[in-house]
Motif scaffolding. Structure first.
Motif, PDB file in Angstrom:
ATOM      1  N   PRO A  32       0.829  -1.204   0.000  1.00 24.75           N
ATOM      2  CA  PRO A  32       0.000   0.000   0.000  1.00 24.75           C
ATOM      3  C   PRO A  32       0.862   1.252   0.000  1.00 24.75           C
ATOM      4  O   PRO A  32       1.974   1.260   0.519  1.00 24.75           O
ATOM      5  N   SER A  33       0.341   2.325  -0.577  1.00 26.39           N
ATOM      6  CA  SER A  33       1.028   3.607  -0.510  1.00 26.39           C
ATOM      7  C   SER A  33       0.559   4.427   0.690  1.00 26.39           C
ATOM      8  O   SER A  33       1.197   5.412   1.053  1.00 26.39           O
ATOM      9  N   THR A  34      -0.551   3.998   1.309  1.00 26.44           N
ATOM     10  CA  THR A  34      -1.079   4.660   2.506  1.00 26.44           C
ATOM     11  C   THR A  34      -1.426   3.613   3.552  1.00 26.44           C
ATOM     12  O   THR A  34      -2.020   2.575   3.232  1.00 26.44           O
ATOM     13  N   TYR A  35      -1.049   3.892   4.791  1.00 32.04           N
ATOM     14  CA  TYR A  35      -1.341   3.004   5.917  1.00 32.04           C
ATOM     15  C   TYR A  35      -2.160   3.767   6.945  1.00 32.04           C
ATOM     16  O   TYR A  35      -1.821   4.902   7.299  1.00 32.04           O
ATOM     17  N   VAL A  36      -3.219   3.144   7.436  1.00 37.52           N
ATOM     18  CA  VAL A  36      -4.031   3.753   8.479  1.00 37.52           C
ATOM     19  C   VAL A  36      -3.480   3.328   9.830  1.00 37.52           C
ATOM     20  O   VAL A  36      -3.497   2.148  10.186  1.00 37.52           O
ATOM     21  N   VAL A  37      -2.965   4.309  10.572  1.00 31.17           N
ATOM     22  CA  VAL A  37      -2.453   4.032  11.918  1.00 31.17           C
ATOM     23  C   VAL A  37      -3.608   3.872  12.884  1.00 31.17           C
ATOM     24  O   VAL A  37      -3.665   2.938  13.680  1.00 31.17           O
ATOM     25  N   SER A  38      -4.561   4.811  12.824  1.00 30.85           N
ATOM     26  CA  SER A  38      -5.708   4.757  13.723  1.00 30.85           C
ATOM     27  C   SER A  38      -6.843   5.583  13.145  1.00 30.85           C
ATOM     28  O   SER A  38      -6.619   6.579  12.455  1.00 30.85           O
ATOM     29  N   ARG A  39      -8.063   5.161  13.456  1.00 30.57           N
ATOM     30  CA  ARG A  39      -9.268   5.910  13.092  1.00 30.57           C
ATOM     31  C   ARG A  39      -9.875   6.614  14.300  1.00 30.57           C
ATOM     32  O   ARG A  39     -10.974   7.165  14.213  1.00 30.57           O
ATOM     33  N   GLU A  40      -9.163   6.592  15.423  1.00 29.17           N
ATOM     34  CA  GLU A  40      -9.637   7.238  16.638  1.00 29.17           C
ATOM     35  C   GLU A  40      -9.165   8.685  16.689  1.00 29.17           C
ATOM     36  O   GLU A  40      -8.072   9.004  16.211  1.00 29.17           O
ATOM     37  N   PRO A  41      -9.948   9.580  17.275  1.00 30.67           N
ATOM     38  CA  PRO A  41      -9.535  10.986  17.360  1.00 30.67           C
ATOM     39  C   PRO A  41      -8.375  11.176  18.335  1.00 30.67           C
ATOM     40  O   PRO A  41      -8.197  10.394  19.275  1.00 30.67           O
ATOM     41  N   GLY A  42      -7.587  12.221  18.090  1.00 31.64           N
ATOM     42  CA  GLY A  42      -6.561  12.625  19.038  1.00 31.64           C
ATOM     43  C   GLY A  42      -5.285  11.821  19.042  1.00 31.64           C
ATOM     44  O   GLY A  42      -4.432  12.044  19.906  1.00 31.64           O
ATOM     45  N   VAL A  43      -5.103  10.918  18.083  1.00 26.67           N
ATOM     46  CA  VAL A  43      -3.925  10.050  18.114  1.00 26.67           C
ATOM     47  C   VAL A  43      -2.639  10.819  17.783  1.00 26.67           C
ATOM     48  O   VAL A  43      -1.620  10.676  18.452  1.00 26.67           O
TER      49      VAL A  43
END
Length: 315
Positions: A32-43
């Motif tokens: 992937p060219s993009t990785y999601v670290v977190s979908r939680e706010p404030g990370v």
């Protein structure tokens, strides 16, 4: 983390830019060219480390958590939860030859060392009030940590499984001028020299780790008082993520060629810029490409998902 040479010939430059690829990836492998670290706010992700095997670790300066994934998968998952061991803001992260994670605690002034399974094996506190540990570099016998608040370069000895206490290796008085905001640090393979970026003064320092001295690197062609640094041979990559004084609002990675003695650096190319609200902080190599963390520290309203992306068009 941000605070809250003459022209090179084509032949030399071509050889300079030849990179040996780690085992984590090859040019033909789909990632992937993009990785999601977190979908939680404030990370607010900040630091990144990628092992030769492709395991990726990303810290959170917003919560102190550490996330883990693999460069073949687009989603990371929590590895060390928010608030682990009293850490609520994590900055730099590196993995040593034993697979241990070294994490700089921005809020606690402490260095945390975890086994590969996540268990805490050492917690070393900088004995100076107000210390804010930012980035780190690991050599065969020590770990060196920048302190953005006090202008100190800390050292903890490494002796096999043992991690020593943090001691002040360089104080502000040991630098040619008072540091403004020490940040990125990298060490040479032999562990004798380090390069330390000061974002507050936009200077790059050459540090003799044995003699415990610091001198200013002569930088031409661009800026290298960077956030995250990456050193490969005589190539130095730096994430430039602060205003340029001329109204510039986009950030990029600068690539500099170093002189053999590391006393001079000439910026030879720059990646395509990204918007300020993405605010990239730290850089790591994954085989034939570079990855950086989109912290969103510069965004008025940081918005999930928080990501790591491939560095755009370094040229």
């Amino acid at each position: 983390m941000r605070r809250m040479i003459a022209a090179t010939s084509a032949a030399v430059l071509a050889s300079t830019l030849t990179v040996a690829l780690p085992a984590s990836a090859s040019a033909g492998e789909a990632r992937p060219s993009t990785y999601v670290v977190s979908r939680e706010p404030g990370v607010l992700p900040e630091g990144i480390a990628v092992t030769d095997g492709g395991t990726m670790y990303v810290t959170s300066v917003g919560t102190g958590a550490v996330y883990r994934g693999h460069t073949r998968s687009a989603e990371l998952a929590p590895f060390l939860p928010a608030g682990s061991d009293g850490r609520t803001a994590a900055a730099g992260i590196h993995v040593d030859g034993r697979g241990r994670l070294f994490v700089a605690g921005w809020d606690t002034g402490a260095l945390f060392v975890h086994d590969a399974d996540g268990s805490l094996v050492a917690r070393r506190v900088a004995p100076l009030a107000g210390a804010a540990l930012n980035d780190l570099a690991i050599t065969d016998d020590a770990v060196y940590v920048t302190d953005s608040a006090t202008g100190t370069l800390w050292r903890a000895a490494i002796d096999g499984p043992e991690i020593g206490e943090l001691t002040p290796w360089l104080t502000p008085a040991d630098f040619p001028g008072a540091p403004g905001f020490l940040n990125g640090i990298v060490a040479t393979d032999g562990g004798r020299l380090a390069l330390v970026a000061d974002q507050g003064t936009e200077l790059l320092y050459r540090v003799d780790l044995l003699r415990r001295t610091a001198s200013v690197v002569e930088v031409t062609g661009g800026r290298m008082g960077a956030d995250g640094l990456l050193l490969q041979g005589n190539r130095l990559y730096g994430v430039v993520n602060f205003p340029d004084g001329a109204g510039g609002t986009s950030f990029a990675v600068n690539l500099a060629v170093l002189s053999p003695d590391l006393t001079a650096a000439h910026v030879v190319c720059r990646s395509a810029p990204v918007p300020q609200d993405q605010f990239p902080t730290t850089i790591a190599r994954d085989g034939d490409r570079l990855l950086w963390v989109n912290s969103q520290l510069g965004a008025a309203t940081p918005t999930p998902p928080f990501t790591v992306t491939q560095v755009p068009d370094l040229r």
